[in-house]
Scaffold this motif. Structure first.
Motif, PDB file in Angstrom:
ATOM      1  N   ASP A  33      34.106 -15.977  35.608  1.00  0.00           N
ATOM      2  CA  ASP A  33      34.890 -16.749  36.569  1.00  0.00           C
ATOM      3  C   ASP A  33      35.006 -16.046  37.914  1.00  0.00           C
ATOM      4  O   ASP A  33      36.080 -15.992  38.516  1.00  0.00           O
ATOM      5  CB  ASP A  33      36.280 -17.060  36.005  1.00  0.00           C
ATOM      6  N   ASP A  36      32.999 -18.989  41.901  1.00  0.00           N
ATOM      7  CA  ASP A  36      33.371 -20.384  42.179  1.00  0.00           C
ATOM      8  C   ASP A  36      32.731 -20.871  43.473  1.00  0.00           C
ATOM      9  O   ASP A  36      32.495 -20.095  44.405  1.00  0.00           O
ATOM     10  CB  ASP A  36      34.894 -20.516  42.309  1.00  0.00           C
ATOM     11  N   ASP A  63      33.826 -22.256  38.544  1.00  0.00           N
ATOM     12  CA  ASP A  63      34.255 -23.622  38.839  1.00  0.00           C
ATOM     13  C   ASP A  63      33.523 -24.151  40.062  1.00  0.00           C
ATOM     14  O   ASP A  63      33.175 -23.389  40.968  1.00  0.00           O
ATOM     15  CB  ASP A  63      35.763 -23.671  39.112  1.00  0.00           C
ATOM     16  N   THR A  65      34.250 -27.197  42.925  1.00  0.00           N
ATOM     17  CA  THR A  65      35.173 -28.210  43.438  1.00  0.00           C
ATOM     18  C   THR A  65      34.495 -28.957  44.573  1.00  0.00           C
ATOM     19  O   THR A  65      34.132 -28.353  45.595  1.00  0.00           O
ATOM     20  CB  THR A  65      36.474 -27.564  43.951  1.00  0.00           C
ATOM     21  N   SER A  88      34.595 -23.127  32.487  1.00  0.00           N
ATOM     22  CA  SER A  88      34.064 -23.735  33.713  1.00  0.00           C
ATOM     23  C   SER A  88      34.664 -25.123  33.923  1.00  0.00           C
ATOM     24  O   SER A  88      34.804 -25.899  32.974  1.00  0.00           O
ATOM     25  CB  SER A  88      32.536 -23.833  33.650  1.00  0.00           C
ATOM     26  N   VAL A  89      34.999 -25.422  35.171  1.00  0.00           N
ATOM     27  CA  VAL A  89      35.589 -26.716  35.525  1.00  0.00           C
ATOM     28  C   VAL A  89      34.859 -27.268  36.739  1.00  0.00           C
ATOM     29  O   VAL A  89      34.711 -26.578  37.757  1.00  0.00           O
ATOM     30  CB  VAL A  89      37.093 -26.589  35.847  1.00  0.00           C
TER      31      VAL A  89
END
Length: 201
Positions: A33, A36, A63, A65, A88-89
């Motif tokens: 993480d 990102d 992640d 976004t 993970s998002v």
């Protein structure tokens, strides 16, 4: 790489020549993480009217976004999002604009492994979508209540075993839908959808 990256809204504010968007976040090892990626609004000044393909991938706990996407008039071939590692998002802002919608998206493919999430949390403003495919043991959300999608031909989540939440309230035609073995929330439109439950769901 092992660092976070942000692309501000001004980077792709003028997007009339933009055909392909590929974003891949990862690095540092499983669930690190530390890589990102944030992408600001696309097409805010001049819409991405020829946008055809968008592929978003997140791994190693990283992640992604995505900001709002204005692709007025675009006939997209594919939108794909893959959250490949636990933690993970992938999050999307608004896809399309309410008054200047995307004309069509041929296919939307969403996958998330256990412990990962793909979230189309913003409204989806696309008049017609061909096939939406969800897969994996993670969480997949496409449940914004004010999305404007009048036609969806097929929703295939038969291979999911995690949590899926979709809201197709705005659809006016029958959707052929298949749900997986996990936890499913399916909000139908008014077209008389045909929903098949996978054994064990």
């Amino acid at each position: 790489s092992d660092s976070h990256i942000t692309f501000g809204a001004a980077t792709m504010a003028t997007a009339d020549l933009l055909e392909t968007v590929t974003v891949s976040a990862g690095g540092g090892g499983v669930t690190a993480d530390d890589s990102d990626i944030t992408v600001g609004a696309i097409g805010a000044t001049v819409a991405a009217g020829v946008l055809a393909n968008m592929t978003i991938t997140a791994a190693d706990g990283a992640d992604v976004t995505m900001g709002a996407i204005d692709a007025e008039g675009a006939s997209m071939t594919k939108l794909e999002a893959n959250a490949n590692t636990t933690g993970s998002v992938i999050t999307f802002g608004t896809i399309g604009v309410s008054t200047t919608q995307i004309t069509s998206i041929g296919e939307i493919n969403l996958s998330a492994v256990s412990g990962a999430t793909v979230d189309l949390e913003g409204h989806v403003y696309a008049t017609t979508i061909g096939t939406i495919t969800a897969s994996g043991a993670g969480t997949i959300n496409m449940d914004a209540t004010t999305s404007v999608i009048t036609t969806i031909e097929q929703y295939n989540a038969a291979s999911t075993s995690g949590t899926t939440n979709v809201d197709f309230t705005s659809a006016t035609v029958a959707i052929t839908a298949s749900l997986g073995t996990g936890t499913n929330s399916y909000v139908a439109g008014v077209g008389g959808d045909v929903v098949t439950l996978t054994s064990g769901s």
